[in-house]
Design a protein around this motif. Structure first.
Motif, PDB file in Angstrom:
ATOM      1  N   LEU A 238      13.488  22.926 -37.150  1.00  0.00           N
ATOM      2  CA  LEU A 238      13.990  23.160 -38.503  1.00  0.00           C
ATOM      3  C   LEU A 238      12.952  22.657 -39.493  1.00  0.00           C
ATOM      4  O   LEU A 238      12.600  21.480 -39.478  1.00  0.00           O
ATOM      5  N   ILE A 239      12.447  23.569 -40.331  1.00  0.00           N
ATOM      6  CA  ILE A 239      11.414  23.208 -41.297  1.00  0.00           C
ATOM      7  C   ILE A 239      11.906  23.529 -42.695  1.00  0.00           C
ATOM      8  O   ILE A 239      12.187  24.690 -43.015  1.00  0.00           O
ATOM      9  N   THR A 240      12.022  22.508 -43.518  1.00  0.00           N
ATOM     10  CA  THR A 240      12.365  22.726 -44.922  1.00  0.00           C
ATOM     11  C   THR A 240      11.069  22.830 -45.714  1.00  0.00           C
ATOM     12  O   THR A 240      10.045  22.278 -45.334  1.00  0.00           O
ATOM     13  N   GLY A 241      11.111  23.580 -46.802  1.00  0.00           N
ATOM     14  CA  GLY A 241       9.893  23.789 -47.585  1.00  0.00           C
ATOM     15  C   GLY A 241       8.901  24.661 -46.851  1.00  0.00           C
ATOM     16  O   GLY A 241       7.692  24.508 -46.983  1.00  0.00           O
ATOM     17  N   ALA A 242       9.414  25.619 -46.075  1.00  0.00           N
ATOM     18  CA  ALA A 242       8.574  26.396 -45.157  1.00  0.00           C
ATOM     19  C   ALA A 242       7.862  27.585 -45.805  1.00  0.00           C
ATOM     20  O   ALA A 242       7.067  28.235 -45.144  1.00  0.00           O
ATOM     21  N   SER A 243       8.109  27.871 -47.068  1.00  0.00           N
ATOM     22  CA  SER A 243       7.566  29.094 -47.641  1.00  0.00           C
ATOM     23  C   SER A 243       6.091  29.017 -48.002  1.00  0.00           C
ATOM     24  O   SER A 243       5.446  30.051 -48.179  1.00  0.00           O
ATOM     25  N   SER A 244       5.530  27.809 -48.094  1.00  0.00           N
ATOM     26  CA  SER A 244       4.119  27.700 -48.457  1.00  0.00           C
ATOM     27  C   SER A 244       3.587  26.317 -48.095  1.00  0.00           C
ATOM     28  O   SER A 244       4.347  25.444 -47.671  1.00  0.00           O
ATOM     29  N   GLY A 245       2.297  26.155 -48.251  1.00  0.00           N
ATOM     30  CA  GLY A 245       1.672  24.849 -48.089  1.00  0.00           C
ATOM     31  C   GLY A 245       1.873  24.236 -46.718  1.00  0.00           C
ATOM     32  O   GLY A 245       1.793  24.918 -45.689  1.00  0.00           O
ATOM     33  N   ILE A 246       2.158  22.944 -46.714  1.00  0.00           N
ATOM     34  CA  ILE A 246       2.312  22.192 -45.471  1.00  0.00           C
ATOM     35  C   ILE A 246       3.453  22.748 -44.629  1.00  0.00           C
ATOM     36  O   ILE A 246       3.348  22.838 -43.406  1.00  0.00           O
ATOM     37  N   GLY A 247       4.548  23.154 -45.269  1.00  0.00           N
ATOM     38  CA  GLY A 247       5.684  23.699 -44.517  1.00  0.00           C
ATOM     39  C   GLY A 247       5.312  24.948 -43.740  1.00  0.00           C
ATOM     40  O   GLY A 247       5.642  25.087 -42.565  1.00  0.00           O
ATOM     41  N   ALA A 248       4.602  25.870 -44.381  1.00  0.00           N
ATOM     42  CA  ALA A 248       4.175  27.093 -43.699  1.00  0.00           C
ATOM     43  C   ALA A 248       3.173  26.763 -42.600  1.00  0.00           C
ATOM     44  O   ALA A 248       3.217  27.348 -41.516  1.00  0.00           O
ATOM     45  N   ASP A 249       2.283  25.815 -42.865  1.00  0.00           N
ATOM     46  CA  ASP A 249       1.304  25.415 -41.849  1.00  0.00           C
ATOM     47  C   ASP A 249       1.986  24.787 -40.640  1.00  0.00           C
ATOM     48  O   ASP A 249       1.617  25.067 -39.495  1.00  0.00           O
ATOM     49  N   LEU A 250       3.000  23.958 -40.877  1.00  0.00           N
ATOM     50  CA  LEU A 250       3.750  23.371 -39.763  1.00  0.00           C
ATOM     51  C   LEU A 250       4.451  24.464 -38.954  1.00  0.00           C
ATOM     52  O   LEU A 250       4.495  24.401 -37.723  1.00  0.00           O
TER      53      LEU A 250
ATOM     54  N   LYS B 130      20.863  25.212 -31.967  1.00  0.00           N
ATOM     55  CA  LYS B 130      20.526  23.809 -31.782  1.00  0.00           C
ATOM     56  C   LYS B 130      19.152  23.591 -32.388  1.00  0.00           C
ATOM     57  O   LYS B 130      18.279  24.429 -32.262  1.00  0.00           O
ATOM     58  N   PHE B 131      18.979  22.456 -33.046  1.00  0.00           N
ATOM     59  CA  PHE B 131      17.655  22.161 -33.554  1.00  0.00           C
ATOM     60  C   PHE B 131      17.244  20.768 -33.111  1.00  0.00           C
ATOM     61  O   PHE B 131      18.044  19.865 -32.999  1.00  0.00           O
ATOM     62  N   GLY B 132      15.998  20.670 -32.772  1.00  0.00           N
ATOM     63  CA  GLY B 132      15.444  19.413 -32.276  1.00  0.00           C
ATOM     64  C   GLY B 132      14.554  18.789 -33.324  1.00  0.00           C
ATOM     65  O   GLY B 132      15.033  18.145 -34.239  1.00  0.00           O
ATOM     66  N   PRO B 133      13.252  19.027 -33.246  1.00  0.00           N
ATOM     67  CA  PRO B 133      12.354  18.410 -34.228  1.00  0.00           C
ATOM     68  C   PRO B 133      12.707  18.843 -35.639  1.00  0.00           C
ATOM     69  O   PRO B 133      13.099  19.981 -35.883  1.00  0.00           O
ATOM     70  N   LEU B 134      12.566  17.915 -36.551  1.00  0.00           N
ATOM     71  CA  LEU B 134      12.840  18.173 -37.958  1.00  0.00           C
ATOM     72  C   LEU B 134      11.558  17.994 -38.737  1.00  0.00           C
ATOM     73  O   LEU B 134      10.865  17.002 -38.568  1.00  0.00           O
ATOM     74  N   ALA B 135      11.235  18.923 -39.577  1.00  0.00           N
ATOM     75  CA  ALA B 135      10.079  18.795 -40.454  1.00  0.00           C
ATOM     76  C   ALA B 135      10.579  18.947 -41.883  1.00  0.00           C
ATOM     77  O   ALA B 135      10.703  20.050 -42.401  1.00  0.00           O
ATOM     78  N   HIS B 136      10.928  17.823 -42.481  1.00  0.00           N
ATOM     79  CA  HIS B 136      11.466  17.824 -43.841  1.00  0.00           C
ATOM     80  C   HIS B 136      10.349  17.537 -44.816  1.00  0.00           C
ATOM     81  O   HIS B 136       9.651  16.551 -44.680  1.00  0.00           O
ATOM     82  N   LEU B 137      10.225  18.393 -45.775  1.00  0.00           N
ATOM     83  CA  LEU B 137       9.231  18.160 -46.808  1.00  0.00           C
ATOM     84  C   LEU B 137       9.922  17.711 -48.086  1.00  0.00           C
ATOM     85  O   LEU B 137       9.627  18.150 -49.174  1.00  0.00           O
TER      86      LEU B 137
ATOM     87  N   ALA C  79      13.687  27.516 -47.333  1.00  0.00           N
ATOM     88  CA  ALA C  79      13.041  27.343 -48.635  1.00  0.00           C
ATOM     89  C   ALA C  79      13.789  28.203 -49.650  1.00  0.00           C
ATOM     90  O   ALA C  79      14.758  28.889 -49.303  1.00  0.00           O
ATOM     91  N   ARG C  80      13.307  28.184 -50.881  1.00  0.00           N
ATOM     92  CA  ARG C  80      13.961  28.947 -51.946  1.00  0.00           C
ATOM     93  C   ARG C  80      13.514  30.398 -52.018  1.00  0.00           C
ATOM     94  O   ARG C  80      14.232  31.235 -52.548  1.00  0.00           O
ATOM     95  N   SER C  81      12.350  30.722 -51.508  1.00  0.00           N
ATOM     96  CA  SER C  81      11.761  32.048 -51.685  1.00  0.00           C
ATOM     97  C   SER C  81      11.978  32.941 -50.464  1.00  0.00           C
ATOM     98  O   SER C  81      11.294  32.803 -49.452  1.00  0.00           O
ATOM     99  N   ARG C  82      12.934  33.864 -50.566  1.00  0.00           N
ATOM    100  CA  ARG C  82      13.216  34.765 -49.448  1.00  0.00           C
ATOM    101  C   ARG C  82      11.998  35.612 -49.099  1.00  0.00           C
ATOM    102  O   ARG C  82      11.683  35.789 -47.934  1.00  0.00           O
TER     103      ARG C  82
END
Length: 120
Positions: free
Chosen positions: A12-24, A86-93, A39-42
């Motif tokens: 589960l990655i929050t902030g996934a639409s750009s930057g570090i989130g997209a890279d993760l 089910k989600f395991g690792p969390l990548a919260h930005l 993220a906010r941007s569909r």
């Protein structure tokens, strides 16, 4: 948590639409991990999900949410439960003390306590 316990779980990655989130997301996709991208941007999320699915053969679910909005974390968690994701690792930005971060981490710990995951 062992690698065996993570089989069948998504990252589960929050902030996934750009930057570090997209890279993760790209890093986890290269490791053949399914993803839940938040993220906010569909448009950006859909483009990233398509890229990762085509390039790495992973499943990338898109959830559009503004985690600064009241109830957003609960909406995300409800969607995950509805789809039995089910989600395991969390990548919260988001900052650790942010209420949405706490809600998501609490849900993950609940899954551990319910026996869906095992630490060790």
């Amino acid at each position: 948590m062992t690698a065996e316990n993570l089989k069948g779980s998504s990252v589960l990655i929050t902030g996934a639409s750009s930057g570090i989130g997209a890279d993760l997301a790209r890093v986890f996709a290269r490791e053949r991990r399914d993803l839940v991208l938040v993220a906010r941007s569909r448009e950006r999320l859909d483009a990233l999900a398509l890229e990762l699915e085509q390039k790495h053969g992973v499943r990338a679910r898109v959830l559009v949410a503004d985690l600064t909005s009241p109830g957003a974390a609960e909406t995300i968690l409800s969607a995950l439960q509805t789809e039995n994701i089910k989600f395991g690792p969390l990548a919260h930005l988001l900052p650790y003390h942010h209420p949405a971060t706490l809600a998501i981490q609490t849900a993950w710990l609940s899954q551990i306590l319910e026996g869906r995951y095992m630490l060790g």
